[in-house]
Structure formats: structure tokens, C-alpha cells
Design a protein around this motif. Structure first.
Motif, PDB file in Angstrom:
ATOM      1  N   PRO A  41       0.812  -1.225   0.000  1.00  0.00           N
ATOM      2  CA  PRO A  41       0.000   0.000   0.000  1.00  0.00           C
ATOM      3  C   PRO A  41       0.843   1.272   0.000  1.00  0.00           C
ATOM      4  CG  PRO A  41      -0.915  -1.592   1.530  1.00  0.00           C
ATOM      5  CD  PRO A  41       0.393  -2.159   1.059  1.00  0.00           C
ATOM      6  N   GLU A  42       1.960   1.263   0.722  1.00  0.00           N
ATOM      7  CA  GLU A  42       2.805   2.453   0.770  1.00  0.00           C
ATOM      8  C   GLU A  42       3.413   2.733  -0.609  1.00  0.00           C
ATOM      9  OE1 GLU A  42       6.112   4.378   3.784  1.00  0.00           O
ATOM     10  OE2 GLU A  42       5.882   2.205   3.649  1.00  0.00           O
ATOM     11  N   GLN A  43       3.886   1.709  -1.296  1.00  0.00           N
ATOM     12  CA  GLN A  43       4.417   1.884  -2.644  1.00  0.00           C
ATOM     13  C   GLN A  43       3.329   2.390  -3.598  1.00  0.00           C
ATOM     14  OE1 GLN A  43       5.885  -2.190  -3.029  1.00  0.00           O
ATOM     15  NE2 GLN A  43       7.965  -1.395  -3.288  1.00  0.00           N
ATOM     16  N   ILE A  44       2.144   1.863  -3.444  1.00  0.00           N
ATOM     17  CA  ILE A  44       1.033   2.272  -4.308  1.00  0.00           C
ATOM     18  C   ILE A  44       0.706   3.744  -4.100  1.00  0.00           C
ATOM     19  CG2 ILE A  44      -1.438   1.958  -4.701  1.00  0.00           C
ATOM     20  CD1 ILE A  44      -1.018  -1.022  -4.133  1.00  0.00           C
ATOM     21  N   ALA A  45       0.633   4.182  -2.838  1.00  0.00           N
ATOM     22  CA  ALA A  45       0.319   5.580  -2.543  1.00  0.00           C
ATOM     23  C   ALA A  45       1.376   6.512  -3.122  1.00  0.00           C
ATOM     24  CB  ALA A  45       0.186   5.779  -1.038  1.00  0.00           C
ATOM     25  N   ASN A  46       2.646   6.179  -2.939  1.00  0.00           N
ATOM     26  CA  ASN A  46       3.721   7.027  -3.462  1.00  0.00           C
ATOM     27  C   ASN A  46       3.703   7.070  -4.987  1.00  0.00           C
ATOM     28  OD1 ASN A  46       4.590   7.494  -0.838  1.00  0.00           O
ATOM     29  ND2 ASN A  46       6.070   5.802  -0.867  1.00  0.00           N
ATOM     30  N   TYR A  47       3.464   5.931  -5.609  1.00  0.00           N
ATOM     31  CA  TYR A  47       3.476   5.873  -7.070  1.00  0.00           C
ATOM     32  C   TYR A  47       2.294   6.649  -7.656  1.00  0.00           C
ATOM     33  CZ  TYR A  47       3.671   3.984 -11.794  1.00  0.00           C
ATOM     34  OH  TYR A  47       3.747   3.861 -13.154  1.00  0.00           O
ATOM     35  N   ILE A  48       1.121   6.522  -7.050  1.00  0.00           N
ATOM     36  CA  ILE A  48      -0.056   7.241  -7.554  1.00  0.00           C
ATOM     37  C   ILE A  48       0.168   8.745  -7.490  1.00  0.00           C
ATOM     38  CG2 ILE A  48      -2.475   7.776  -7.055  1.00  0.00           C
ATOM     39  CD1 ILE A  48      -2.859   4.882  -6.228  1.00  0.00           C
ATOM     40  N   GLU A  49       0.702   9.233  -6.381  1.00  0.00           N
ATOM     41  CA  GLU A  49       0.923  10.673  -6.241  1.00  0.00           C
ATOM     42  C   GLU A  49       1.985  11.163  -7.228  1.00  0.00           C
ATOM     43  OE1 GLU A  49       0.384  14.521  -4.856  1.00  0.00           O
ATOM     44  OE2 GLU A  49      -0.838  12.690  -4.751  1.00  0.00           O
ATOM     45  N   LYS A  50       3.019  10.365  -7.438  1.00  0.00           N
ATOM     46  CA  LYS A  50       4.073  10.753  -8.381  1.00  0.00           C
ATOM     47  C   LYS A  50       3.509  10.842  -9.799  1.00  0.00           C
ATOM     48  CE  LYS A  50       8.560   9.202 -10.158  1.00  0.00           C
ATOM     49  NZ  LYS A  50       9.617   8.152 -10.067  1.00  0.00           N
ATOM     50  N   GLN A  51       2.749   9.851 -10.222  1.00  0.00           N
ATOM     51  CA  GLN A  51       2.187   9.857 -11.567  1.00  0.00           C
ATOM     52  C   GLN A  51       1.116  10.933 -11.724  1.00  0.00           C
ATOM     53  OE1 GLN A  51       3.254   8.117 -14.222  1.00  0.00           O
ATOM     54  NE2 GLN A  51       4.881   7.331 -12.898  1.00  0.00           N
ATOM     55  N   ARG A  52       0.369  11.195 -10.660  1.00  0.00           N
ATOM     56  CA  ARG A  52      -0.646  12.253 -10.721  1.00  0.00           C
ATOM     57  C   ARG A  52      -0.004  13.607 -10.999  1.00  0.00           C
ATOM     58  NH1 ARG A  52      -3.065  16.141  -7.961  1.00  0.00           N
ATOM     59  NH2 ARG A  52      -1.493  16.028  -6.330  1.00  0.00           N
ATOM     60  N   LYS A  53       1.104  13.906 -10.304  1.00  0.00           N
ATOM     61  CA  LYS A  53       1.808  15.170 -10.523  1.00  0.00           C
ATOM     62  C   LYS A  53       2.417  15.220 -11.922  1.00  0.00           C
ATOM     63  CE  LYS A  53       2.921  15.999  -5.645  1.00  0.00           C
ATOM     64  NZ  LYS A  53       4.010  16.133  -4.641  1.00  0.00           N
ATOM     65  N   LEU A  54       2.933  14.081 -12.413  1.00  0.00           N
ATOM     66  CA  LEU A  54       3.532  14.036 -13.745  1.00  0.00           C
ATOM     67  C   LEU A  54       2.490  14.323 -14.824  1.00  0.00           C
ATOM     68  CD1 LEU A  54       6.004  13.389 -15.545  1.00  0.00           C
ATOM     69  CD2 LEU A  54       5.288  10.990 -15.478  1.00  0.00           C
ATOM     70  N   ILE A  55       1.343  13.677 -14.729  1.00  0.00           N
ATOM     71  CA  ILE A  55       0.276  13.892 -15.715  1.00  0.00           C
ATOM     72  C   ILE A  55      -0.261  15.309 -15.628  1.00  0.00           C
ATOM     73  CG2 ILE A  55      -2.028  13.143 -16.425  1.00  0.00           C
ATOM     74  CD1 ILE A  55      -1.320  10.352 -15.391  1.00  0.00           C
ATOM     75  N   GLN A  56      -0.421  15.813 -14.414  1.00  0.00           N
ATOM     76  CA  GLN A  56      -0.938  17.160 -14.216  1.00  0.00           C
ATOM     77  C   GLN A  56       0.008  18.208 -14.789  1.00  0.00           C
ATOM     78  OE1 GLN A  56      -3.130  17.987 -10.512  1.00  0.00           O
ATOM     79  NE2 GLN A  56      -1.619  19.585 -10.138  1.00  0.00           N
ATOM     80  N   ARG A  95       2.102  17.726 -17.254  1.00  0.00           N
ATOM     81  CA  ARG A  95       2.139  17.589 -18.708  1.00  0.00           C
ATOM     82  C   ARG A  95       0.895  18.181 -19.355  1.00  0.00           C
ATOM     83  NH1 ARG A  95       1.807  11.858 -19.795  1.00  0.00           N
ATOM     84  NH2 ARG A  95       4.019  11.752 -19.264  1.00  0.00           N
ATOM     85  N   LYS A  96      -0.255  17.917 -18.792  1.00  0.00           N
ATOM     86  CA  LYS A  96      -1.510  18.330 -19.420  1.00  0.00           C
ATOM     87  C   LYS A  96      -2.015  19.684 -18.942  1.00  0.00           C
ATOM     88  CE  LYS A  96      -3.191  13.747 -20.623  1.00  0.00           C
ATOM     89  NZ  LYS A  96      -4.333  12.826 -20.627  1.00  0.00           N
ATOM     90  N   GLU A 146       1.040   6.897 -18.170  1.00  0.00           N
ATOM     91  CA  GLU A 146       0.103   7.199 -19.251  1.00  0.00           C
ATOM     92  C   GLU A 146       0.679   6.806 -20.610  1.00  0.00           C
ATOM     93  OE1 GLU A 146      -3.133  10.708 -19.712  1.00  0.00           O
ATOM     94  OE2 GLU A 146      -1.047  11.341 -19.761  1.00  0.00           O
ATOM     95  N   ALA A 147       1.981   7.072 -20.821  1.00  0.00           N
ATOM     96  CA  ALA A 147       2.608   6.688 -22.082  1.00  0.00           C
ATOM     97  C   ALA A 147       2.617   5.172 -22.247  1.00  0.00           C
ATOM     98  CB  ALA A 147       4.025   7.241 -22.149  1.00  0.00           C
ATOM     99  N   ARG A 148       2.943   4.456 -21.149  1.00  0.00           N
ATOM    100  CA  ARG A 148       2.930   2.995 -21.203  1.00  0.00           C
ATOM    101  C   ARG A 148       1.528   2.466 -21.488  1.00  0.00           C
ATOM    102  NH1 ARG A 148       5.472  -1.363 -22.795  1.00  0.00           N
ATOM    103  NH2 ARG A 148       5.212  -3.166 -21.408  1.00  0.00           N
ATOM    104  N   HIS A 149       0.532   3.098 -20.902  1.00  0.00           N
ATOM    105  CA  HIS A 149      -0.850   2.689 -21.129  1.00  0.00           C
ATOM    106  C   HIS A 149      -1.222   2.853 -22.600  1.00  0.00           C
ATOM    107  CE1 HIS A 149      -5.232   3.553 -21.362  1.00  0.00           C
ATOM    108  NE2 HIS A 149      -5.320   2.546 -20.500  1.00  0.00           N
ATOM    109  N   ASP A 150      -0.821   3.982 -23.206  1.00  0.00           N
ATOM    110  CA  ASP A 150      -1.131   4.214 -24.617  1.00  0.00           C
ATOM    111  C   ASP A 150      -0.426   3.197 -25.513  1.00  0.00           C
ATOM    112  OD1 ASP A 150      -2.637   6.325 -23.793  1.00  0.00           O
ATOM    113  OD2 ASP A 150      -1.122   7.844 -24.226  1.00  0.00           O
ATOM    114  N   GLU A 151       0.808   2.819 -25.156  1.00  0.00           N
ATOM    115  CA  GLU A 151       1.533   1.816 -25.938  1.00  0.00           C
ATOM    116  C   GLU A 151       0.810   0.470 -25.905  1.00  0.00           C
ATOM    117  OE1 GLU A 151       5.403   1.641 -24.301  1.00  0.00           O
ATOM    118  OE2 GLU A 151       6.006   3.631 -25.006  1.00  0.00           O
TER     119      GLU A 151
END
Length: 737
Positions: free
Chosen positions: A479-494, A496-497, A535-540
Motif C-alpha cells: 500500500p505504501e508503494q502504491i500511494a507514493n506511485y499514484i501521487e508521483k504519476q498524478r503530478k507528472l500527468i498534471q 504535462r496536461k 500514461e505513455a505505457r498505457h497508450d503503448e
């Protein structure tokens, strides 16, 4: 007919005996278009009634008859049988009104105008008409319309007043508020809060509790200095202190001389109305307390009232009343909405109703601020709610009632059984006052045997992420890894877009990515579980999924046309050709033909309206073949697509968008070189097949000419298909002897 007052049948007989003169229309189109809006009327006074017949247009078409009595009631008939109440202006419309329908209507009274005006002036006191701004010239139709409007408004107002009177009479003698409601508001709703108002940089303050001023450097009003060895600390804004005069707990406030705090309180009482009927009522009331240097002031007033039947049935929506401008109404004009509030702990009035008061009473005595209205509506038959209240699970109860979230409570007689947790989880839920999301994570951790840090738990609750939302990532990460990863990707997508990205979007994207990775057997490595750019991996992977689907479709087409590939392999030696500038290629399979059609956006690889792949069928019948004309400088890039008969004759030559192309002359020159070489390779079998293909082509052209097929799209839209195909064949094969 009777001498004094006609019956309805006699009125209709009079109307049928009358008629109006016909007239000729003008030659303008506008005259003919507006003809139906020209209405002519005949009026006659019959006793205490004014009878009016209406005719429409130049032909004098009958519309109907209308009469008004001296009391203002009206009757309308358009067919001689069905009489009903209605308005004069709606008769030409069939008796019905719709928006803008009466606009432009022109009325003209051809007979009886003076008698009608005299009758209206006699029976209706004011001759003023809404449309007569000069107050001099009166119009019969407008005058009647004004009377109808006044009578309608009067009837509506009478109905409204009678309805309001019934509500006022029923709620006239509402019970008084409890005597200790003031103490309840002070101590529970506002928590015994008082303020000390002062100025920045000054030592003087005014206490709202005792309405007196004091100096923090002095002990009382006498001004005697406080003997102390330590220097007194200056009071800070927002901190709590004790008033030296009344010893009340006060909150320091240095930015204003007063403050207003609003809240709500719910009270349940028994009520006896004038008729002696007994019921229970739930009153949700506004509470306002004003704190100032001069003292404190409380206000309590009603917001809504709901009747609770004593027969055990649930409250009906029609028994809800709302306070508006000093009176009760069953319409929510003020847009009152139920929300969290405090509940007065005396709830004995709920006895005999459908609402269990045990959980509510326990929560009210604890001073909890909850959405009690939702608790009554949706949790009135939930016995486990009492366990949660008595177990001090305020956060869970508040989340369930305010947001109507399902906690998945279980059957049992203890908190552990009801919540589905062990003792440690129950203690943690109570200590942190967690809500439904907190409970779901604790339950998952208890059942699956993993630990979840409090920091990760706070993040999941803040973002409203449940174990179900990250069920797929939980297979590979903590759960701790999941929380950190979600927040990191959320900031990255935000970043970028350039717009706010929610954590739920990241969860959905991550879950789909892992599912795709598992499908393609790529989920084993860390880089696939935690992609650097999710997001890029998802699109691939989505693109890979689309390619997989296209391969499946290609496989279906290969199975549907199994002869295409062998035929292409067989004819390749005869028809493939290349020189230093151009090349003619034979496709290897069905997928090559479909890909060519997609890239050049023409119909060679797509089915027609009947679902038939006609070009693939022709290949299997050896009627014609599909080949690709390319430039040697970029042999993999599509240029022209050819349909060729076995003898080398070219039926069609098309490029992007099914067009002939600007460089068609260059393509034709390449075709001449190709045909010269292919003519040396064609043998007896190809010539026999070419003769069969020729006969089929001629039959097809004849059928197209007979059916009159027309091209629907593109530059050739509107032309006969057979003419275009014949012209193409003649142009591309002009060099054949």
C-alpha cells in the motif's frame, strides 16, 4: 329558440345560421401566409350572456362559438357537442395554447360591436383594458382577454390563500422550544465558546461572555497591578485564554470587534393540532450566535418541519413544510437542504413512529454533529448503527449518514463482528475516527494479512481510494508503494496536461495497464509494474491491443478467403516487375490488401454495404488481381493500387482517397513499361482466364448500366459508375493491340 336565454344547442344553432362574407386575397405571399390569422366575429347579447361566433380566413371557415356570463365564467364549443371552459383567443387554434401561438392574430367584429361593449361596461365595473393605453377607444377582444386574465388570477390567488390558510391553521400552535434550548446551544452547538476582542499591539480586550473590558497587565477593574516576577506573555490571535474577570474560556480575536457563527439544530416534539390530532414533528432549525464587545446574542428560527406519523409508517414527502418569509409553505421556495446538524437529546416523541431512536438518542447525548435526516430516512431499520454510536465510531457514522456510503456491516453482537476486524483494527478505527474508506482498508489488511502505514492510509482516505480501486496493483506492490506511485504519476500527468488530474484517473489507468501487461505476459518485471511514465505505457499497450485485434480480424479474413494467398504466390512470377525507378508488387496475403486500402483510404480492402469483399472474391475466382505500383526510391510507401485482369489489362488505377492523382501520367508511363515486360510472360492459361474475366466484366458493366448505379462521394460524385469504369478501362489499356 327560447325568448330570454338560449340553451347550448340553441347557441350552436344560432352560430350555424350565421355566416360572414368571403373576400379575395392579395397576390403577395405574405397575404396568403397570414390569411388564417384574420379572425372575424359576430356578437349578440342573450339575457345575461354575451355570445360570440368566430370565423377564420378569407373563406370564412367556422372556428367555434364562445359565451361569457355576467359572473365572468366562459364556455367554448368548436364541434357543436363538447362544451368546456376556455378563452376566446384560443378558439382559432382549436382551443389550445402554445408559445407564440396568438402572435399576429387580427380580430374584427363585423356585427354587434356596440351591444358587446355596452354589455361589458354594464356588468364589469372598470372599462379599462390592458391593451388600451389611451383609455378611450375600447376593443371587445382585448377587453374580454383582460377580464379572463383578472378572473384567472383571482381564482389562483383564492386557491393559494385557502391552501396557505389550511397550513397556517394546522401549524398555528406549534409547541414552544424546550426551556433549556439556550444552554444546549451554548454548551453543545457552540461548545461553550466565547471571544476576547482586542487590537494588535494593544493590551486591552473586551470579553463577549461578560461584556466587560480588561487589560492583560492588570488583574481587575480596579487597576491594581498583578504582582509577578515573570513578565506576562502577550495574547496571540486564535489562541485560547481565561478571562480575568469572569474566568470564562475565551478565544483571542484581534482582527474584528465582532463575529457571527451559524449552525443548525434538530428538535423532535409531539404536536396536538386544533382538531386534536396527535403526531410527532421533526424541526430542523437555524441557529445563529453573534459575539461582540457588548456581549452575545442568540437567534433560533425554523427552517423545515416534517410530520412523523404515529402509525408506524414512514413520513411522506407531502408532509414536509418550509419556513419562508415568516410563514410555512409546502413548497421549498428557499431551496432549503438538509445537512449536518446537532440534535436535541430529548427524543421520546419518536416513540410510536417508524424511526428507531436508540442510535439517534445516543449520538445526540454525545453531542455529535451528524446528518440526522439521512440517518432517519436510510438507517431507521439498521440496528447495527447503535453499536457504532455507542462504540464512539463517529467518523464512520458521519461518513455513512452524510454521504450514504455502504460500509458492508456484518451480523454480530460486538463491534469486531459488525465491522469484520480484529481488536487492533477496531481500536485503530476508533482512535483515528476513520470513515468508510478507512474501514475498507483495515478490513482488507486484516483479511489479506498485509500491513498499511498510517501515512498511506491518510492518503487513500484523502483521495477516496478504496482497495477495490487498486486491487490489481495490490498483487504486486505494498500500500505504501502504491500511494507514493499514484501521487508521483498524478503530478507528472498534471504537469504535462496543465490541468488537475485526479488520483482516481491514475488508479484506473494503472489498473488497465497492469491488465494489458498480464495479457501480453509483461507483468513480471518492476519496470512493467511501475512504469516511469504510466500514461505513455498505457497508450503503448492500448495500441498493441488494437494491433492484436486487427491481427484477429486479418486471421478471420484469411480463413474466409483461403485461396487468396496461394493465388498471389502463384501469379507473382508472372506479374511482379521492377526497374531502376518503379516496381509492381503482388501482395503476399489478405492483410497486405487491407493495409493498402487503409493507408490510401480507398475501398479495396473494405466490405460493401452487403458485407461482401468484392475484390477478394474476384481474386479467388481468377477474375482480376490486386497489385501495388510503387516507386523504387521508397518501395514500402503506397503510391497507386491496380486492379489487373489475368491478361494484363488494367481495370482501375487509384491513389489516395480513391483519386486518379496528379501524377497519373507518370503512373501510366510506368504501366506501359510493366505491361511490355508482362506480355512476354503471359501464357495460354492466363489468356484463357483473361477471356473469362472479359465476359464477366462486360456482364457487370451491363448490370450497372441497367441498375443506374451512381457514385455517391468524392470528386466523381453524381456520375454513373459504369461510365467511369468504362472510361478508366479505355484509358489505361489504349496501348493494347
Amino acid at each position: 329558440m327560447s325568448a330570454n336565454r338560449w340553451t347550448k344547442n340553441e347557441i350552436w344553432a344560432w352560430y350555424c345560421s350565421q355566416k360572414v362574407d368571403k373576400y379575395k386575397l392579395g397576390r403577395k405571399k405574405s397575404d396568403r401566409a397570414d390569411d388564417e390569422k384574420n379572425i372575424r366575429l359576430r356578437a349578440v347579447v342573450n339575457g345575461d350572456r354575451l355570445v360570440i361566433g368566430l370565423w377564420k380566413g378569407s373563406a370564412g371557415e367556422r372556428c367555434g362559438v364562445y359565451y361569457m356570463t355576467a359572473s365572468g365564467s366562459t364556455n367554448v364549443c368548436t364541434d357543436g357537442e363538447n362544451w368546456h371552459s376556455g378563452k376566446l383567443e384560443y378558439i382559432p387554434l382549436g382551443g389550445y395554447w402554445y408559445w407564440g401561438s396568438t402572435y399576429g392574430m387580427k380580430y374584427k367584429v363585423v356585427s354587434g360591436e356596440k351591444e358587446a361593449l355596452a354589455w361589458l361596461e354594464e356588468h364589469f365595473s372598470s372599462p379599462y383594458c390592458y391593451y388600451n393605453y389611451n383609455h378611450c377607444k375600447h376593443d371587445v377582444v382585448d377587453w374580454i382577454d383582460d377580464i379572463e386574465r383578472d378572473i384567472t388570477e383571482h381564482r389562483r390567488e383564492t386557491v393559494r390563500k385557502n391552501h396557505q390558510k389550511r397550513i397556517d391553521d394546522w401549524l398555528e400552535d406549534l409547541p414552544n422550544l424546550p426551556e433549556d434550548i439556550g444552554d444546549f446551544v451554548d454548551n453543545v452547538v457552540f461548545g461553550g465558546l466565547h471571544y476576547a476582542f482586542g487590537r494588535r499591539g494593544e493590551k486591552g480586550f473586551a470579553c463577549s461572555a461578560c461584556a466587560r473590558s480588561f487589560d492583560i497587565e492588570k488583574s481587575g477593574p480596579s487597576g491594581t497591578p498583578v504582582p509577578t516576577k515573570k513578565k506576562r506573555v502577550e495574547w496571540k490571535h486564535g489562541k485560547y485564554y481565561e478571562c480575568p474577570l469572569c474566568h470564562a474560556k475565551v478565544k483571542c480575536h484581534k482582527t474584528a470587534d465582532g463575529i457571527e457563527v451559524n449552525d443548525r439544530v434538530m428538535i423532535v416534539q409531539s404536536y396536538h393540532d386544533k382538531k386534536g390530532e396527535i403526531c410527532s414533528i421533526k424541526r430542523e432549525m437555524y441557529v445563529r450566535k453573534t459575539f461582540a464587545r457588548e456581549g452575545e446574542h442568540k437567534q433560533i428560527w425554523d427552517g423545515s418541519l416534517i410530520v412523523l406519523p404515529l402509525d408506524g409508517s414512514l413520513a411522506d414527502g407531502s408532509d414536509c413544510y418550509y419556513r419562508n418569509n415568516g410563514c410555512w409553505s409546502d413548497k421549498n421556495w428557499t431551496m432549503f437542504s438538509h445537512t449536518r446538524c446537532y440534535c436535541y437529546p430529548e427524543l421520546s416523541a419518536l416513540d410510536g413512529t417508524a424511526y428507531d431512536r436508540l442510535a439517534m438518542e445516543a449520538a445526540a447525548k454525545k453531542g455529535w454533529k451528524l446528518h440526522y435526516n439521512n440517518m432517519m430516512r436510510y438507517c431507521h431499520d439498521e440496528p447495527r448503527m447503535e453499536y457504532l454510536v455507542k462504540g464512539n465510531f463517529y467518523g464512520l457514522v458521519d461518513d455513512m449518514t452524510a454521504h450514504l456510503r455502504t460500509a458492508g456491516l456484518m451480523q454480530g453482537e460486538s463491534a469486531k463482528d459488525v465491522l469484520g476486524l480484529d481488536g487492533q483494527g477496531v481500536a485503530r478505527l476508533r482512535e483515528r475516527q476513520g470513515g468508510v474508506t478507512y474501514l475498507k482498508w483495515l478490513r482488507s489488511a486484516f483479511m489479506c494479512g498485509f500491513k498499511i502505514p498510517e501515512k498511506a492510509m491518510e492518503y487513500f482516505c484523502k483521495k477516496d481510494i478504496t482497495p477495490t480501486d487498486v486491487a490489481e496493483p495490490l498483487k504486486y506492490a505494498s500500500p505504501e508503494q502504491i500511494a507514493n506511485y499514484i501521487e508521483k504519476q498524478r503530478k507528472l500527468i498534471q504537469e504535462r496536461k496543465k490541468y488537475t488530474c485526479s488520483a482516481s484517473y491514475v488508479c484506473t489507468t494503472w489498473r488497465d495497464t497492469l491488465q494489458f501487461s498480464g495479457k501480453f505476459k509483461l507483468a513480471g518485471s518492476k519496470s512493467n509494474i511501475f512504469p516511469k511514465d504510466l500514461e505513455a505505457r498505457h497508450d503503448e499497450l492500448v495500441e498493441l491491443q488494437n494491433l492484436e485485434r486487427e491481427r484477429e480480424k486479418a486471421q478471420e479474413r484469411e480463413e474466409r478467403f483461403p485461396k487468396v494467398t496461394p493465388i498471389c504466390d502463384e501469379i507473382r512470377a508472372v506479374y511482379e516487375w521492377e526497374n531502376a525507378e518503379y516496381a509492381v508488387l503482388v501482395p503476399h496475403c489478405v492483410d497486405d490488401i487491407v493495409k493498402e486500402g487503409c493507408l490510401l483510404r480507398h475501398c479495396v480492402g473494405t466490405p460493401d454495404r452487403e458485407g461482401r469483399y468484392r475484390y477478394l472474391e474476384r481474386i479467388e475466382d481468377n477474375e482480376s488481381y490486386i497489385m501495388f505500383l510503387r516507386k523504387k526510391s521508397d518501395v514500402d510507401a503506397p503510391w497507386y493500387t491496380m486492379e489487373v485482369e489475368p491478361g494484363g489489362a488494367v481495370r482501375q488505377l487509384r491513389t489516395t482517397g480513391d483519386d486518379e492523382g496528379k501524377d497519373r501520367s507518370e503512373a501510366k508511363a510506368a504501366l506501359a513499361l510493366w505491361r511490355r515486360e508482362v506480355a512476354k510472360r503471359i501464357g495460354r492459361a492466363e489468356l484463357e482466364a483473361a477471356e473469362v474475366s472479359r465476359e464477366k466484366r462486360l456482364r457487370e458493366f451491363e448490370e450497372l448500366r441497367r441498375n443506374g448505379n451512381i457514385i455517391r462521394n468524392g470528386k466523381l460524385a453524381g456520375k454513373l459508375l459504369v461510365e467511369v469504369l468504362e472510361a478508366d478501362f479505355a484509358e489505361y489499356n489504349s496501348d493494347i493491340a
